[in-house]
Design an enzyme around this catalytic site. Sequence first.
Site, PDB file in Angstrom:
ATOM      1  CB  SER A 143      68.992  26.372 102.954  1.00 15.04           C
ATOM      2  OG  SER A 143      69.844  25.666 103.786  1.00 15.04           O
TER       3      SER A 143
ATOM      4  CE  LYS B 253      71.687  21.220 100.539  1.00 15.94           C
ATOM      5  NZ  LYS B 253      72.710  22.059 101.030  1.00 15.94           N
TER       6      LYS B 253
ATOM      7  CD1 TRP C 147      75.513  23.950 107.305  1.00 10.45           C
ATOM      8  CD2 TRP C 147      77.224  22.959 108.326  1.00 10.45           C
ATOM      9  NE1 TRP C 147      75.196  22.628 107.459  1.00 10.45           N
ATOM     10  CE2 TRP C 147      76.232  21.989 108.085  1.00 10.45           C
ATOM     11  CE3 TRP C 147      78.412  22.570 108.958  1.00 10.45           C
ATOM     12  CZ2 TRP C 147      76.372  20.658 108.453  1.00 10.45           C
ATOM     13  CZ3 TRP C 147      78.554  21.228 109.334  1.00 10.45           C
ATOM     14  CH2 TRP C 147      77.543  20.293 109.080  1.00 10.45           C
TER      15      TRP C 147
ATOM     16  CG  HIS D  56      71.769  29.163 106.523  1.00  3.26           C
ATOM     17  ND1 HIS D  56      72.372  28.867 105.329  1.00  3.26           N
ATOM     18  CD2 HIS D  56      70.716  28.308 106.628  1.00  3.26           C
ATOM     19  CE1 HIS D  56      71.730  27.868 104.745  1.00  3.26           C
ATOM     20  NE2 HIS D  56      70.716  27.520 105.515  1.00  3.26           N
TER      21      HIS D  56
HETATM   22  C1  GTR Z   1      71.240  22.066 107.065  1.00  6.48           C
HETATM   23  C2  GTR Z   1      71.954  21.303 105.990  1.00  6.48           C
HETATM   24  C3  GTR Z   1      72.297  22.213 104.873  1.00  6.48           C
HETATM   25  C4  GTR Z   1      71.139  23.100 104.467  1.00  6.48           C
HETATM   26  C5  GTR Z   1      70.226  23.481 105.623  1.00  6.48           C
HETATM   27  C6  GTR Z   1      68.822  23.941 105.268  1.00  6.48           C
HETATM   28  O1  GTR Z   1      71.007  21.350 108.182  1.00  6.48           O
HETATM   29  O2  GTR Z   1      73.092  20.738 106.549  1.00  6.48           O
HETATM   30  O3  GTR Z   1      72.819  21.488 103.789  1.00  6.48           O
HETATM   31  O4  GTR Z   1      70.416  22.515 103.468  1.00  6.48           O
HETATM   32  O5  GTR Z   1      70.039  22.471 106.510  1.00  6.48           O
HETATM   33  O6  GTR Z   1      68.233  23.540 104.295  1.00  6.48           O
HETATM   34  O7  GTR Z   1      68.278  24.696 106.061  1.00  6.48           O
END
Ligand code: GTR
Length: 434
Positions: free
Chosen positions: A272, A276, A363, A414
């Site tokens: 997540s 990045k 997402w 996720h």
């Molecule tokens: C979310 C965000 C994502 C992702 C995620 C995470 O809220 O919108 O880009 O990075 O968090 O890191 O769990």
Amino acid sequence: MLRIVFSKVKISNVCLTALVATACAVGSLYAADEIAPPNYDESKVPEFTLPDPLVAPDGSKIETPDQWRQVARPHILGLFKSEMFGQFPEADLSKIKFEEIKTQKDALQGKATRKEIRIYFNYPEKTPKADLMILIPNKVEKPVPAFLMPNFQGNHTTTEDPDVTAVDAPFRTRNAKEKPEDVRGVAKKRWAFEKIIDRGYAVATVYYEEIEPDQSVGFKYGVHPLFSNFDLAKDDYPATIGAWAWGLSRALDCLETVPEIDASKVIVAGHSRLGKTALWCGANDERFAAVISNNSGCGGAALSRREFGERVDRINASFPHWFTKKFHTYGARVNELPIDEHELIALIAPRPVYVASANEDQWADPKGEFLSCYYADPVYKLLGTPGFGGVDTLPDLNKSVGATIRYHKRTGVHDVTDFDWEMYLDFADAVFGR
Ligand code: GTR
């Protein structure tokens, strides 16, 4: 600024063609109620043109690995710094100190040795500091390759083992209300430690908020004040993802001092926002042998121009500290970005990269993550690797595809699962010829 028009490529039901992009109308970047709701409708993905990584700033074609190395790569890396993540942090590395604070030779029922090494970032000051927890397989020949993957809640949340030092981070923001002991082991499902050790790999993890808190309060805490190239008045100051990435490079410095680990064979991985981070870290720090992006989505592996799921305007409004000030200006005009995320992957070339998506994680835009792999392929090919291995269609669920660039979309949400780890271990075997 130069753009090429990619020839019309049909991938599944999407046509990427030249021309027009309908940028959605958004208002002020910081007014959440004015940001358009996320788009989950493939038919509403605008047509877009991607920047071609193999065109030089003067419009000439990049045709040799040398031209990529000397001209295109520095140019694209520079654009990611100026437009998105900020300059890569610089600091006085002579102030970094490593101190082994604990060693346990019979971790994981005797299968592994666990070391905890404290990284002081500004020694002799005791803060900021971060604990790197390392598990090393016992019964194999050393040195071994390793995965380095930061965690979200503290090293002690990755395992129920009571001996792992609980997090002690003064500016902890995620789950700040929990007492460290209440969350011991809560994230253990994401950490397939036994599988990793059984396959002969070491694994190291560090709590990301010990490097830098995940908050937008002016970069006062964590490692930011140590950066000599940090200046809030500049558009391209190093932002928070850059700070985490820099911290992972310091963790690699630390692994270089551990004799049981082959530091030339470390894969940086992240989930997540930390996916990045892993991509940005791997793009800058070429000591990493390979990179894994798990569900990294917007600002990670997903193409910004697709405007699907989380978008640039949304991410900047929710997390203004992650990216540089300049990136905040692109929310309503993503087509003017001189870069897109396929080029973040291309910056890792020729080193192997694995991008993973999940089908219920819309997402993060699984298709956008896949397309980045697809469009990074020409750079990998130019550098003499098989790249994406001829893959041009989104694979079936739970099928790993590709070659130097690998991709899968697994079933589920996720997360990081055992399935993901099994794929990453097979990938690592292929990378290191094991
Ligand atoms: C979310 C965000 C994502 C992702 C995620 C995470 O809220 O919108 O880009 O990075 O968090 O890191 O769990």
